[in-house]
Write a protein that holds these residues in place. Structure first.
Motif, short mmCIF file in Angstrom:
data_model
loop_
_atom_site.label_atom_id
_atom_site.label_comp_id
_atom_site.label_asym_id
_atom_site.label_seq_id
_atom_site.Cartn_x
_atom_site.Cartn_y
_atom_site.Cartn_z
N GLU A 47 178.40 36.78 130.90
CA GLU A 47 178.97 35.53 130.42
C GLU A 47 180.46 35.54 130.73
O GLU A 47 181.19 36.43 130.30
N LEU A 48 180.91 34.53 131.47
CA LEU A 48 182.28 34.46 131.93
C LEU A 48 183.03 33.34 131.23
O LEU A 48 182.53 32.22 131.15
N ALA A 49 184.22 33.65 130.75
CA ALA A 49 185.10 32.63 130.17
C ALA A 49 186.11 32.22 131.22
O ALA A 49 186.91 33.04 131.68
N LYS A 51 189.31 29.90 132.17
CA LYS A 51 190.40 29.19 131.51
C LYS A 51 191.36 28.65 132.56
O LYS A 51 191.93 29.42 133.35
N ASN A 59 188.06 24.12 130.91
CA ASN A 59 187.70 25.43 130.35
C ASN A 59 186.23 25.45 129.96
O ASN A 59 185.73 24.49 129.36
N GLU A 60 185.56 26.54 130.28
CA GLU A 60 184.15 26.64 129.90
C GLU A 60 183.69 28.09 129.97
O GLU A 60 184.38 28.96 130.51
N THR A 61 182.51 28.31 129.39
CA THR A 61 181.84 29.61 129.49
C THR A 61 180.61 29.43 130.37
O THR A 61 179.81 28.52 130.15
N THR A 63 177.31 31.39 132.38
CA THR A 63 176.45 32.57 132.51
C THR A 63 176.00 32.72 133.95
O THR A 63 175.53 31.76 134.57
N GLU A 108 187.45 35.91 132.50
CA GLU A 108 187.26 37.04 131.59
C GLU A 108 185.76 37.24 131.37
O GLU A 108 185.02 36.27 131.20
N GLU A 110 183.15 37.98 128.94
CA GLU A 110 182.99 38.02 127.49
C GLU A 110 181.84 38.92 127.07
O GLU A 110 181.92 39.66 126.11
#
Length: 237
Positions: A47-49, A51, A59-61, A63, A108, A110
């Motif tokens: 899971e990637l954050a 920014k 901005n989003e998360t 997968t 990032e 997560e």
């Protein structure tokens, strides 16, 4: 003449490699592990954050899908698997350059490292999935699986590994040569996310056929991937 697996284990115990079981029971938090290792490679299931410094509405998360890609606003599908977070951030900066005036973005992980696994099977004491912790090599994974049995052919251990295109590679490893010349990346390679390590029985003459049958009958669904073995992906036996 090939060393018996028992003798190989005794040699490994004497050399200190058998500390792997204790090492395998001390996982670090996922985010900390990924952030502390600049060489961390993104894999399916992470899971990637994302920014965006000057466009926070993006901005989003995301997968990472089984095919190694993520779906993003404005630019669509982007390959993420196999890249470090910094490499992916650089790729996204280029991808968004046509849509954003200042396409500055950070990536990032997560949830990642703790979810990555390898699977060890074949002639081992305890087949199954293992967490992929830093420094896990082929022989350490075999030891965590309670070692090869006396029916294993350590001179032809197989590692099944998928490349970025999704094709399967079968990597043959002569782990028995460690007793003669010590461990190195050739006979005790570091493992990668979702590798399958198979200790091939010594009685088997057609290794590829045995691998096909073992994978189809025994590879657990919860490992998170599947392999399509065919003669185009490996050398025949």
């Amino acid at each position: 003449m090939q060393l018996a697996p028992l003798l190989m284990l005794l040699w490994l115990l004497a050399s200190g490699l058998a500390a792997a079981p204790a090492f395998a029971q001390a996982p670090a938090p996922a985010a900390a592990a990924a952030g502390a290792d600049p060489g961390y490679r993104i894999a399916a299931g992470d899971e990637l954050a994302l920014k965006f410094f000057y466009a926070p509405e993006l901005n989003e998360t995301a997968t990472v899908r089984p095919d190694g890609r993520i779906q993003l606003q404005l630019v669509g599908e982007v390959r993420a698997a196999g890249q470090t977070p910094r490499e992916l951030a650089d790729a996204l900066k280029r991808a968004y350059a046509g849509s954003l005036r200042y396409p500055e973005v950070s990536v990032e992980v997560e949830k990642g490292f703790a979810r990555q696994q390898v699977f060890v099977g074949g002639e081992v004491g305890r087949p199954g999935a293992q967490p992929l912790l830093p420094g896990l090599t082929l022989m350490r994974a075999l030891i965590v699986a309670q070692g090869p049995t006396d029916r294993a052919a350590l001179n032809r251990v197989a590692i099944l590994r998928r490349d970025e295109s999704g094709a399967t590679r079968v990597i043959r490893v002569d782990a028995a040569s460690q007793a003669r010349r010590g461990a190195d990346d050739g006979n005790d390679p570091p493992l990668q996310p979702f590798d399958v390590v198979l200790a091939v029985p010594s009685r088997i003459s057609r290794v590829n056929k045995w691998i096909d049958q073992y994978v189809r009958r025994n590879l657990p669904v919860n490992v998170g991937f599947s392999y399509d073995l065919n003669d185009n992906n490996r050398r025949g036996d």
